[in-house]
Design an enzyme around this catalytic site. Structure first.
Site, PDB file in Angstrom:
ATOM      1  N   HIS A 103       0.846  -1.197   0.000  1.00 44.28           N
ATOM      2  CA  HIS A 103       0.000   0.000   0.000  1.00 44.28           C
ATOM      3  C   HIS A 103       0.883   1.250   0.000  1.00 44.28           C
ATOM      4  O   HIS A 103       2.096   1.173   0.194  1.00 44.28           O
ATOM      5  CB  HIS A 103      -0.945   0.010   1.205  1.00 44.28           C
TER       6      HIS A 103
HETATM    7  C1  T46 Z   1       2.735   0.637   6.942  1.00 46.52           C
HETATM    8  C2  T46 Z   1       3.365  -0.624   7.357  1.00 46.52           C
HETATM    9  C3  T46 Z   1       4.809  -0.484   7.690  1.00 46.52           C
HETATM   10  C4  T46 Z   1      -5.154  -0.382  12.835  1.00 46.52           C
HETATM   11  O1  T46 Z   1      -6.306  -0.608  13.266  1.00 46.52           O
HETATM   12  N1  T46 Z   1      -4.415   0.641  13.377  1.00 46.52           N
HETATM   13  C5  T46 Z   1      -3.149   0.917  12.942  1.00 46.52           C
HETATM   14  O2  T46 Z   1      -2.526   1.861  13.455  1.00 46.52           O
HETATM   15  C6  T46 Z   1      -2.607   0.125  11.886  1.00 46.52           C
HETATM   16  C7  T46 Z   1      -1.205   0.415  11.365  1.00 46.52           C
HETATM   17  C8  T46 Z   1      -3.355  -0.887  11.365  1.00 46.52           C
HETATM   18  N2  T46 Z   1      -4.603  -1.136  11.837  1.00 46.52           N
HETATM   19  C9  T46 Z   1      -5.363  -2.264  11.305  1.00 46.52           C
HETATM   20  C10 T46 Z   1      -5.700  -2.172   9.826  1.00 46.52           C
HETATM   21  C11 T46 Z   1      -5.754  -3.638   9.429  1.00 46.52           C
HETATM   22  O3  T46 Z   1      -7.035  -4.148   9.726  1.00 46.52           O
HETATM   23  O4  T46 Z   1      -4.565  -3.432  11.467  1.00 46.52           O
HETATM   24  C12 T46 Z   1      -4.733  -4.308  10.367  1.00 46.52           C
HETATM   25  C13 T46 Z   1      -3.421  -4.619   9.701  1.00 46.52           C
HETATM   26  O5  T46 Z   1      -2.943  -3.429   9.041  1.00 46.52           O
HETATM   27  P1  T46 Z   1      -2.152  -3.488   7.664  1.00 46.52           P
HETATM   28  O6  T46 Z   1      -2.631  -4.598   6.827  1.00 46.52           O
HETATM   29  O7  T46 Z   1      -2.205  -2.126   7.038  1.00 46.52           O
HETATM   30  O8  T46 Z   1      -0.669  -3.812   8.177  1.00 46.52           O
HETATM   31  P2  T46 Z   1       0.699  -3.757   7.370  1.00 46.52           P
HETATM   32  O9  T46 Z   1       1.728  -4.338   8.247  1.00 46.52           O
HETATM   33  O10 T46 Z   1       0.564  -4.306   6.003  1.00 46.52           O
HETATM   34  O11 T46 Z   1       0.993  -2.178   7.194  1.00 46.52           O
HETATM   35  C14 T46 Z   1       1.295  -1.397   8.332  1.00 46.52           C
HETATM   36  C15 T46 Z   1       0.657  -0.014   8.205  1.00 46.52           C
HETATM   37  O12 T46 Z   1      -0.743  -0.156   7.950  1.00 46.52           O
HETATM   38  C16 T46 Z   1       1.264   0.790   7.091  1.00 46.52           C
HETATM   39  O13 T46 Z   1       0.908   2.159   7.263  1.00 46.52           O
HETATM   40  O14 T46 Z   1       3.373   1.485   6.342  1.00 46.52           O
HETATM   41  O15 T46 Z   1       2.701  -1.258   8.457  1.00 46.52           O
END
Ligand code: T46
Length: 136
Positions: free
Chosen positions: A51
């Site tokens: 993303h």
């Molecule tokens: C990034 C990389 C390095 C939340 O509810 N609160 C939060 O602060 C975050 C970061 C995520 N979430 C929820 C959203 C999704 O349902 O946690 C779940 C997993 O998030 P995501 O799939 O976006 O996780 P990553 O590891 O792919 O990405 C994260 C960050 O979202 C992103 O900004 O740069 O870590």
């Protein structure tokens, strides 16, 4: 945009008791911190990211272990390995990131400029490319 992303060296205080690293927002990172989160227990061959953010600034640190981040601004790509708690990767808005090659026991700390907001994400690569093209 990718040229605005950079590795930031963080201070380390060492003595016989071990090491201590600190981060001061006005001295070490180019944004104010609104949120902290961490990623851990990533399974073998796990991948994260996939993303870009419209307006979020972040600093990403491998507190322990290591992983690779591929940065992509729609024009250039660059792979960076994070493997030390004394180095943070600053990622500016409008940069697509993919994270992989996590070693066992990795803990990834992220400092973010804003609260979590799903509407700040591009999670579709084509949508991201279209938005980047419109910026030019
Ligand atoms: C990034 C990389 C390095 C939340 O509810 N609160 C939060 O602060 C975050 C970061 C995520 N979430 C929820 C959203 C999704 O349902 O946690 C779940 C997993 O998030 P995501 O799939 O976006 O996780 P990553 O590891 O792919 O990405 C994260 C960050 O979202 C992103 O900004 O740069 O870590």
């Amino acid at each position: 945009m990718i040229n605005n992303c950079r590795l930031i060296q963080l201070p380390q205080k060492s003595d016989p008791r071990g090491n201590l690293t600190f981060i001061e927002q006005s001295n070490h990172i180019p944004f104010d911190i609104s949120r902290v989160y961490y990623i851990y227990d990533v399974p073998e061959n796990g991948e994260r990211g996939g993303h870009a953010h419209k307006g979020l600034h972040q600093l990403i640190i491998a507190l322990s272990g290591s992983f690779d981040i591929e940065l992509d601004d729609g024009n250039k790509k660059r792979v960076i390995t994070l493997n030390t708690p004394t180095e943070g990767l600053y990622i500016c808005p409008m940069v697509w990131r993919e994270m992989n090659n996590f070693s066992g026991g990795t803990v990834c700390l992220v400092l973010a400029s804003n609260l979590y907001d799903e509407s700040d994400y591009y999670r579709d690569y084509q949508e991201f490319l279209t938005a980047v093209t419109e910026l030019k």
